[in-house]
Design an enzyme around this catalytic site. Structure first.
Site, PDB file in Angstrom:
ATOM      1  N   MET A   1       1.479  -2.148   6.053  1.00  0.00           N
ATOM      2  CA  MET A   1       2.909  -1.736   5.243  1.00  0.00           C
ATOM      3  C   MET A   1       3.747  -0.758   6.091  1.00  0.00           C
ATOM      4  SD  MET A   1       4.779  -1.848   2.891  1.00  0.00           S
ATOM      5  CE  MET A   1       3.658  -2.920   1.666  1.00  0.00           C
ATOM      6  N   ALA A  16       2.534   5.192   3.608  1.00  0.00           N
ATOM      7  CA  ALA A  16       1.109   5.519   2.813  1.00  0.00           C
ATOM      8  C   ALA A  16       1.241   4.479   1.453  1.00  0.00           C
ATOM      9  CB  ALA A  16       1.341   6.885   2.395  1.00  0.00           C
ATOM     10  N   LYS A  17      -0.056   4.482   1.071  1.00  0.00           N
ATOM     11  CA  LYS A  17      -0.221   3.670  -0.273  1.00  0.00           C
ATOM     12  C   LYS A  17      -0.822   4.617  -1.303  1.00  0.00           C
ATOM     13  CE  LYS A  17       0.743  -0.651   0.598  1.00  0.00           C
ATOM     14  NZ  LYS A  17       1.574  -1.108  -0.198  1.00  0.00           N
ATOM     15  N   GLY A  18      -0.506   4.656  -2.397  1.00  0.00           N
ATOM     16  CA  GLY A  18      -1.084   5.433  -3.622  1.00  0.00           C
ATOM     17  C   GLY A  18      -0.991   4.626  -4.759  1.00  0.00           C
TER      18      GLY A  18
END
Length: 211
Positions: A1, A16-18
């Protein structure tokens, strides 16, 4: 990403991923609203117009992003650019929902062109029928491609002659998935990656092809 986001210069999409571990299909609209707002309360200092700009992903959509925008604005003032993927009337981008589908089509056309072929007449298997997969299927079908197998989290269907994508889209919208669609035969979802086709289009989670 992160690499994807770098393609758009000087826009802090981050990388980032959340998210929240839940099944949105099992929650009411009120529960989803509350859950999203509490999540935003926990991360509002970590995101921002010049920091990280959240974008929708699995199980989310324009309504989710609208909730995040509204809750974030309670802490930092009205900031429509703090999220992408929001509704058009809140400043969202026209064509965003179909953009990834177009990307799949363009990449497929470029690949086939190298072999002197076009989308028309080719047989496609599409793994995943969320935003990316459903739009890709529709655009490929509009170009004359034959979508013969489609799968999503609910199951997989096959029609060797070609699946009627508009009808499948309507069915999936009403029944929240492709399972039970009468325009094809149900098959084992685990066989999706080895079904006979000219082009395999994986549009669900990453890492499904590991060899």
């Amino acid at each position: 990403m992160e690499n994807n986001c770098r393609l758009v210069a000087n826009i802090p999409y981050g990388g980032a991923k959340g998210g929240i571990g839940c099944d949105p299909a099992e929650l009411s609209i009120f529960e989803l609203d509350r859950l999203t707002r509490v999540f935003t309360q926990k991360i509002h200092d970590l995101i921002g117009t010049h920091t990280d700009v959240p974008a929708p992903y699995m199980g989310t959509g324009p309504q989710t992003m609208a909730w995040i925008l509204d809750e974030y604005s309670k802490f930092h003032g009205y900031s429509p650019v703090v999220v992408t993927g929001k509704p058009i009337d809140l400043g969202g981008s026209l064509g965003r929902d179909v953009a990834t589908g177009w990307g799949v089509l363009f990449a497929t056309e470029a690949l086939l062109n190298e072999y002197g072929k076009s989308v028309s007449g080719q047989r496609f298997v599409i793994q995943g029928f969320g935003n990316v997969g459903s739009w890709a299927a529709q655009l490929i079908s509009d170009k004359g491609g034959k979508v013969v197998v489609v799968s999503d989290i609910t199951g997989a269907i096959k029609n060797s002659n070609s699946i009627d994508i508009p009808n499948l889209l309507e069915h999936s919208k009403v029944h929240r998935g492709v399972k039970g669609f009468h325009g094809g035969d149900p098959i084992d979802p685990n066989s999706i990656l080895v079904e006979d086709c000219d082009v395999l289009v994986p549009t669900s989670l990453g890492g499904v092809i590991d060899k």
